[in-house]
Design a protein around this motif. Structure first.
Motif, PDB file in Angstrom:
ATOM      1  N   GLU A 175       0.107  69.557  57.674  1.00  0.00           N
ATOM      2  CA  GLU A 175       0.320  71.000  57.828  1.00  0.00           C
ATOM      3  C   GLU A 175       0.413  71.674  56.467  1.00  0.00           C
ATOM      4  OE1 GLU A 175       3.519  71.231  61.260  1.00  0.00           O
ATOM      5  OE2 GLU A 175       3.698  69.409  60.082  1.00  0.00           O
TER       6      GLU A 175
ATOM      7  N   ARG B 277       8.101  69.218  58.909  1.00  0.00           N
ATOM      8  CA  ARG B 277       6.700  69.410  58.519  1.00  0.00           C
ATOM      9  C   ARG B 277       6.079  68.105  58.022  1.00  0.00           C
ATOM     10  NH1 ARG B 277       4.935  74.458  54.852  1.00  0.00           N
ATOM     11  NH2 ARG B 277       5.301  75.484  56.831  1.00  0.00           N
TER      12      ARG B 277
ATOM     13  N   THR C 280      10.642  64.825  58.977  1.00  0.00           N
ATOM     14  CA  THR C 280       9.794  65.418  57.938  1.00  0.00           C
ATOM     15  C   THR C 280       9.025  64.297  57.248  1.00  0.00           C
ATOM     16  OG1 THR C 280      11.497  67.097  57.616  1.00  0.00           O
ATOM     17  CG2 THR C 280       9.814  66.913  55.890  1.00  0.00           C
TER      18      THR C 280
END
Lengths: 403, 221
Positions: free
Chosen positions: B210, B32, B195
């Motif tokens: 996000e 993410r 990430t």
């Protein structure tokens, strides 16, 4: 690790003026340590030679013999006058501990050295000798035999090689270390037996061979006092017991000089210790400042995964390189300083009759290496604590210039 | 991927104890892109430093990929920072005495997991990717601030980190360079799947993330 070592080197180059000042300071300190240590050892050795008279406390020679007291070194000089070889034995003097008889013949055209070179052929009794053999620096792996000779440090020939003296072959059995005493430096030493065998080959001077070559005659004795005996006691005992002899004990004022030199050496030692300590403190303070200045860089290294040992290693390597180079330059500077000493102190010492014996090359190299290692060790120790302390901080604090 | 529990950081100052971060719970899943936003002094950089193993928390835990970061020994923590974390600072963070290629290779060389030749090949590839292929031998002082920041991203990626932390990486750059740097970071996140946690006070940048974490006075709001 090569990259960290290269980083350490580049960091030194980045602050060139500061690095040069650090190197210069360490060079001066190392120079003092190297010069001081070398001169101390050299003076110490010289005093051992000059003031212990090559192991003898006094010399007994024929009354009319010429002696050079200012030389302060008790070595038997060549003379036409002789003493009986058993003169001291028969006297049974309690103040005399050991007596080493010597025969000295100064010969020309011997075949040793250049054609007109005067060579002192020195005969001694290998059993009673205590002034020649202790100076053997190298020798054949066997005992001294008839036909063997020992060369003073000023003469050069390979061990075991053949040396012709008046056409007779002799074997070079050993070489003496440097004593700074002329006769020992240039002399050719041999047993009484070897010298006697040579007598027949020597050309007669003025129709006769030197009197000392006659059996039962010697040029003089080197005497070691019995424990507790004084020079004065022995002098009177010898003079009353041996007719036609005189006693040479050297210049008493040299004791004062010796004490003065001993005090000087202690002073040099104290200065060296102070210099060493101040150098260590200076390097430590400097590296504390360097570490403080480079907190950001250390923090960055830590943030990207440098281990504590790697960070400390880099800082210590940097210090060791700087102080090691300073050490090498210091030794070079020390050699130049000693050249000056050679012209002043050494001249002075030799003027008052104390021969100056420089440390031999291997010991000088050892002292030089020790001075360089010491300088590097100071760098390592000086950087170790500040680097260790900084490396234990949080990377974030270091990056932000804190801690 | 990342799990922070009751994470706190207190400083002792002349005016007493100050809580820079106060009991934060935060989870960021693998792959993410999360943005931490907040005003200056809100505690976002301190939070980032604790996540990245750079600043020891006063209380709480940080787990990355299941590893309790602050439970590691000193050497293990160094290895963790080296292998698992890529950190891009808010200032020019290259070592000035090393060439760009050496700066990028340095983390891998420190870790010693790859051969030198392989490391340098990879470092050159990353610099190429960042558009700095013509500056491998250059020193940081010879390139612009934006190029230095791109080189710092290349350095952060040299060990294939699981977590890329960027602490206001564009704070002192012009708008165009800021966009280029952000494009590089987003490409790393999307193409490699690393990430990414970005600290910023620029809301426009944060909107690309996000997950947005808003911090004020050391706490998530």
């Amino acid at each position: 690790m090569r990259l960290l070592a290269s980083l350490a080197l580049q960091n030194l180059g980045r602050r060139r003026a500061r690095s040069l000042l650090l190197i210069a300071a360490v060079a001066i300190g190392s120079s003092v340590v190297f010069t001081g240590a070398t001169l101390m050892r050299s003076i110490d050795d010289s005093m051992a030679v000059g003031f212990t008279r090559l192991g003898a406390d006094m010399m007994v020679v024929p009354e009319g013999a010429l002696t050079n007291i200012t030389a302060a070194l008790l070595t038997v000089e060549p003379t036409d006058l002789v003493l009986d070889a058993d003169a001291l034995d028969k006297a049974h003097l309690a103040s005399v501990g050991r007596a080493a008889p010597q025969k000295v013949v100064r010969a020309e055209h011997s075949g040793v050295g250049s054609h007109h070179d005067l060579v002192d052929l020195i005969g001694f009794d290998p059993v009673r000798d205590f002034t020649v053999q202790p100076w053997l620096k190298e020798k054949l792996n066997r005992g001294l035999r008839a036909g063997d000779v020992i060369l003073g440090a000023g003469r050069d020939a390979p061990l075991g090689s053949q040396l012709l003296i008046f056409g007779k072959p002799h074997i070079v059995y050993g070489k003496l270390g440097r004593t700074g005493v002329g006769t020992h430096e240039r002399g050719v030493f041999m047993s009484f037996e070897t010298l006697a065998a040579l007598a027949g080959s020597m050309p007669q001077q003025g129709g006769a061979r030197p009197a000392v070559l006659a059996p039962g005659k010697v040029t003089g004795f080197l005497v070691e006092l019995a424990p507790g005996a004084t020079t004065l006691q022995a002098r009177f005992a010898v003079l009353s017991a041996v007719k036609g002899a005189k006693v040479v004990t050297g210049d008493s004022s040299l004791s004062g000089i010796r004490q003065g030199l001993a005090a000087l050496l202690q002073g040099i030692l104290a200065l060296m210790i102070l210099m060493f300590a101040s150098m260590a403190v200076m390097v430590s303070v400097l590296f504390s400042a360097i570490v403080t200045e480079r907190r950001g860089e250390l923090g960055l290294l830590k943030a990207i995964g440098a281990r504590r040992s790697q960070m400390v290693g880099m800082m210590v390597a940097e210090a060791v390189i700087a102080t090691g180079v300073g050490g090498v330059l210091g030794v070079t500077l020390g050699v130049l300083v000693m050249r000056l000493y050679e012209r002043s102190l050494v001249y002075y010492l030799e003027n008052i009759g104390v021969p100056f014996v420089w440390l031999d090359l291997s010991r000088t190299v050892a002292v030089a290496a020790a001075a360089i290692v010491l300088a590097s060790a100071i760098g390592a120790l000086g950087a170790l604590y500040p680097a260790w302390r900084a490396s234990g901080r949080d990377a974030y604090d270091l990056v932000r210039g804190e801690g | 991927m990342l799990a922070c529990r009751q994470l706190s950081k207190r400083y002792l100052t002349e005016r007493g104890v100050v809580a820079a971060v106060a009991g934060i719970d935060l989870d960021v899943p693998v792959g993410r892109f999360a943005a931490i936003i907040g005003r200056s002094g809100s505690g976002k950089s301190t939070l980032m430093a604790m996540i990245g193993g750079l600043s020891r928390p006063s209380a709480g835990t940080v787990a990355v990929g299941g590893t309790d970061v602050w439970g590691l020994s000193e050497n293990a923590l160094a290895a963790f920072r080296n292998e698992k974390i890529g950190y891009v600072f808010q200032f020019a963070s290259l070592l000035p005495t090393l060439r760009l290629i050496d700066n990028v290779a340095l983390p891998a060389m420190l870790g010693g997991r790859r051969a030198s030749a392989e490391t340098y090949t990879r470092a050159a590839g990353l610099l190429e990717r960042m558009g700095l292929g013509g500056y491998l031998e250059a020193y940081p002082s010879e390139i612009s601030a934006g190029e230095q920041r791109r080189a710092a991203i290349a350095r952060a990626l040299i060990n294939d980190p699981a977590l890329l932390l960027a602490d206001e990486p564009t704070s002192d750059l012009d708008e165009q360079t800021e966009i280029e740097i952000m494009d590089e970071l987003l490409a790393v996140n999307r193409e490699i799947g690393t990430t990414l946690i970005l600290v910023t006070h620029n809301l426009a940048l944060a909107e690309q993330a996000e997950q947005i974490v808003h911090i004020a006075n050391g706490a998530i709001v």
